[in-house]
Design a protein around this motif. Structure first.
Motif, PDB file in Angstrom:
ATOM      1  N   GLY A 187      45.056   6.006  37.191  1.00  0.00           N
ATOM      2  CA  GLY A 187      46.303   5.271  37.382  1.00  0.00           C
ATOM      3  C   GLY A 187      46.500   4.272  36.271  1.00  0.00           C
ATOM      4  O   GLY A 187      45.721   4.216  35.315  1.00  0.00           O
ATOM      5  N   GLU A 188      47.553   3.470  36.395  1.00  0.00           N
ATOM      6  CA  GLU A 188      47.876   2.542  35.313  1.00  0.00           C
ATOM      7  C   GLU A 188      48.463   1.247  35.867  1.00  0.00           C
ATOM      8  O   GLU A 188      48.826   1.147  37.046  1.00  0.00           O
ATOM      9  CB  GLU A 188      48.875   3.193  34.341  1.00  0.00           C
ATOM     10  N   SER A 189      48.528   0.242  35.020  1.00  0.00           N
ATOM     11  CA  SER A 189      49.154  -1.041  35.316  1.00  0.00           C
ATOM     12  C   SER A 189      48.467  -1.719  36.499  1.00  0.00           C
ATOM     13  O   SER A 189      47.258  -1.940  36.459  1.00  0.00           O
ATOM     14  CB  SER A 189      50.659  -0.850  35.546  1.00  0.00           C
ATOM     15  N   TYR A 190      49.197  -2.040  37.590  1.00  0.00           N
ATOM     16  CA  TYR A 190      48.549  -2.709  38.722  1.00  0.00           C
ATOM     17  C   TYR A 190      47.553  -1.793  39.426  1.00  0.00           C
ATOM     18  O   TYR A 190      46.717  -2.262  40.204  1.00  0.00           O
ATOM     19  CB  TYR A 190      49.584  -3.223  39.726  1.00  0.00           C
ATOM     20  N   ALA A 191      47.587  -0.505  39.131  1.00  0.00           N
ATOM     21  CA  ALA A 191      46.532   0.379  39.621  1.00  0.00           C
ATOM     22  C   ALA A 191      45.192   0.024  38.983  1.00  0.00           C
ATOM     23  O   ALA A 191      44.162   0.544  39.411  1.00  0.00           O
ATOM     24  CB  ALA A 191      46.887   1.839  39.353  1.00  0.00           C
ATOM     25  N   GLY A 192      45.214  -0.861  37.999  1.00  0.00           N
ATOM     26  CA  GLY A 192      43.977  -1.443  37.499  1.00  0.00           C
ATOM     27  C   GLY A 192      43.231  -2.195  38.583  1.00  0.00           C
ATOM     28  O   GLY A 192      42.018  -2.437  38.472  1.00  0.00           O
ATOM     29  N   HIS A 193      43.958  -2.591  39.652  1.00  0.00           N
ATOM     30  CA  HIS A 193      43.317  -3.112  40.865  1.00  0.00           C
ATOM     31  C   HIS A 193      43.027  -1.977  41.840  1.00  0.00           C
ATOM     32  O   HIS A 193      41.915  -1.838  42.342  1.00  0.00           O
ATOM     33  CB  HIS A 193      44.219  -4.143  41.532  1.00  0.00           C
ATOM     34  N   TYR A 194      44.063  -1.164  42.127  1.00  0.00           N
ATOM     35  CA  TYR A 194      43.917  -0.119  43.140  1.00  0.00           C
ATOM     36  C   TYR A 194      42.741   0.821  42.875  1.00  0.00           C
ATOM     37  O   TYR A 194      41.994   1.175  43.782  1.00  0.00           O
ATOM     38  CB  TYR A 194      45.175   0.758  43.192  1.00  0.00           C
ATOM     39  N   VAL A 195      42.620   1.277  41.620  1.00  0.00           N
ATOM     40  CA  VAL A 195      41.664   2.348  41.313  1.00  0.00           C
ATOM     41  C   VAL A 195      40.216   1.904  41.474  1.00  0.00           C
ATOM     42  O   VAL A 195      39.448   2.552  42.200  1.00  0.00           O
ATOM     43  CB  VAL A 195      41.950   2.935  39.917  1.00  0.00           C
ATOM     44  N   PRO A 196      39.778   0.809  40.824  1.00  0.00           N
ATOM     45  CA  PRO A 196      38.386   0.393  41.066  1.00  0.00           C
ATOM     46  C   PRO A 196      38.133  -0.073  42.491  1.00  0.00           C
ATOM     47  O   PRO A 196      37.039   0.134  43.025  1.00  0.00           O
ATOM     48  CB  PRO A 196      38.171  -0.734  40.046  1.00  0.00           C
TER      49      PRO A 196
END
Length: 473
Positions: A187-196
């Motif tokens: 993922g990208e952008s705020y998925a920098g939180h979601y993914v990890p």
């Protein structure tokens, strides 16, 4: 008979096989395999081409009490899907749709032409090498919904990760043929939180169970919000060094926004951001060197509020793809073919939900601690960055990675695609960083061929190609 027909026959044969292999006793009309068959998507409105792969869309309820229900779109690999890895793609915001951005203008096969009615096949879709699962998360995003309206006012990082885990566990029950597949998250952008964060809860879940473990192999994020201090330090530096803001504004940004929360900044920080965007002018901050979309005169004021949302843009080169998605996915015939529940469809489908975004409850200022934890677990972790993005620029990502203090395994070098520099890369103990030359915030949108090269290397766990390897091929 085309491959699409064979895929349908294979699906029916698999269903019959499972029924004859001991499932019949417990079979009912709401059996997950029947639901999988119901979720199969037919020919999309505006689809003028044939496809050789199956795709599915529908809902999975992640909380029975409030009926929090997430919408997904699953697209099988172009060839031999059961032999390919499964990749979950998440867009950020928070509050933005993975259907709107990831599928429709980045890594998915179905992209939308400027008439907002006709689709075209993305030649660099990631389903060329993997099965791709797009998820609208959390509730209130895209077609995902809750019967408890207060749920939309109480989204946050923690609950999103927990709901996403429940979604995956139920999705694997609906699609048991992929249970053992190598599983990756991107993922990208705020998925920098979601993914990890999702990776972390999966690892914990796996440690507590043996029978239903998810075969998580790693994750990859792009232009990702990672650490508020380092991300903002990099933003201010990139804007100043690119000549976008004045010396005075650069100093005030560092002074007034230093150690501020990205999602919940102070009033003084917000005011200096407004000054910065006025100085930057009418450009697309998500892609510094491409034209902005001028379809919306209020775009500039929106950018201040949405500076960490997914951008727009595409192909060869249409900067207004977001508006095409809005028109296309609001069409009743499109919603019908995608199995959107008419009783729960939004009054107006939006690419990003302002309601979700402005009511976000918890957003930790850093996820670097999660990186430290997961690196030690041996997951494959890649971070990439388009180097023309001003929103979460390459400088931000490099500052965040440097803060991890990882030993270098392979030093900084250029990587190549067809003999041309595609970007730069450095490999650390437990993490690979890749910069993509000329790409903005949405790397697969601006540089789709380079993004596919990156994705292939990530899945294979190999280094990015160098000039010698390309020349020899």
């Amino acid at each position: 008979m085309g491959q699409s027909g064979w895929s349908q026959i294979l699906g029916i044969a698999t269903l019959l096989y499972l029924l004859c292999s001991g499932f019949a006793a417990s079979f009912s009309t709401d059996h997950p395999l029947l639901q999988q068959h119901k979720d199969r998507v037919g020919r999309l409105p505006g689809q003028t081409f044939n496809i050789s792969f199956a795709h599915y869309s529908g809902y999975i309820t992640v909380n029975e009490k409030s009926e929090r229900t997430l919408f997904y779109w699953f697209i099988e690999a172009l060839e031999d899907p059961l032999s390919k890895p499964l990749v979950l793609w998440l867009n950020g915001g928070p509050g933005c749709s993975s259907i709107a951005f990831g599928q429709s203008e980045e890594i998915g096969p179905f992209h939308i032409k400027s008439d907002a009615n006709t689709l075209f096949l993305n030649p660099y879709s990631w389903n060329r090498v993997a099965n791709i699962l797009f998820l609208d998360t959390p509730v209130g995003v895209g077609f995902s919904y809750s019967n408890n309206e207060s749920d939309l006012l109480n989204n946050g990082d923690k609950r999103t990760a927990e709901d996403n885990l429940v979604f995956l566990l139920k999705w694997f029950k609906r699609f048991p043929q992929y249970k053992g597949s190598d599983f990756f998250i991107s993922g990208e952008s705020y998925a920098g939180h979601y993914v990890p964060q999702l990776s972390q809860v999966i690892v914990k879940y796996n440690s507590d169970t043996k029978e239903n473990a998810i075969n998580l192999k790693g994750f990859m994020v792009g232009n990702a919000l990672t650490d508020d201090f380092h991300d903002q330090l990099g933003m201010f530096e990139f804007m100043w060094s690119s000549g976008l803001i004045s010396d005075q504004t650069y100093k005030l940004l560092n002074l007034l926004c230093d150690f501020q929360s990205v999602e919940h900044p102070s009033d003084s920080c917000e005011k200096i951001w407004e000054i910065a965007y006025n100085e930057i002018g009418n450009i697309d901050p998500y892609s510094l060197y491409t034209p902005p979309c001028n379809a919306n005169v209020s775009q500039l004021s929106q950018l201040v509020r949405r500076k960490h949302r997914i951008g727009r843009l595409r192909g060869d080169y249409d900067p207004c793809t977001e508006y095409h998605s809005i028109e296309y996915f609001n069409r009743p015939e499109v919603q019908t073919i995608l199995h959107v529940d008419p009783d729960h469809k939004p009054a107006t489908w939006e690419t990003c939900s302002e309601l979700v975004n402005t009511n976000w409850k918890d957003s930790p200022r850093s996820v670097l601690n999660i990186y430290h934890e997961l690196i030690h677990m041996g997951l494959r972790i890649w971070v990439f960055s388009g180097n023309t993005d001003t929103v979460i620029p390459v400088t931000s990502t490099r500052y965040s990675i440097n803060a991890l203090k990882l030993p270098t395994v392979s030093p900084w070098r250029a990587w190549y695609d067809d003999g041309v520099v595609g970007g730069w890369t450095q490999e650390y103990a437990g993490l690979t960083f890749v910069a993509v030359r000329g790409a903005g915030h949405e790397v697969p949108l601006h540089k789709p061929k380079l993004a596919l090269t990156l994705f292939k290397a990530f899945l294979a766990g190999t280094s990015m190609p160098n000039l010698e390897l390309v020349s020899a091929s």
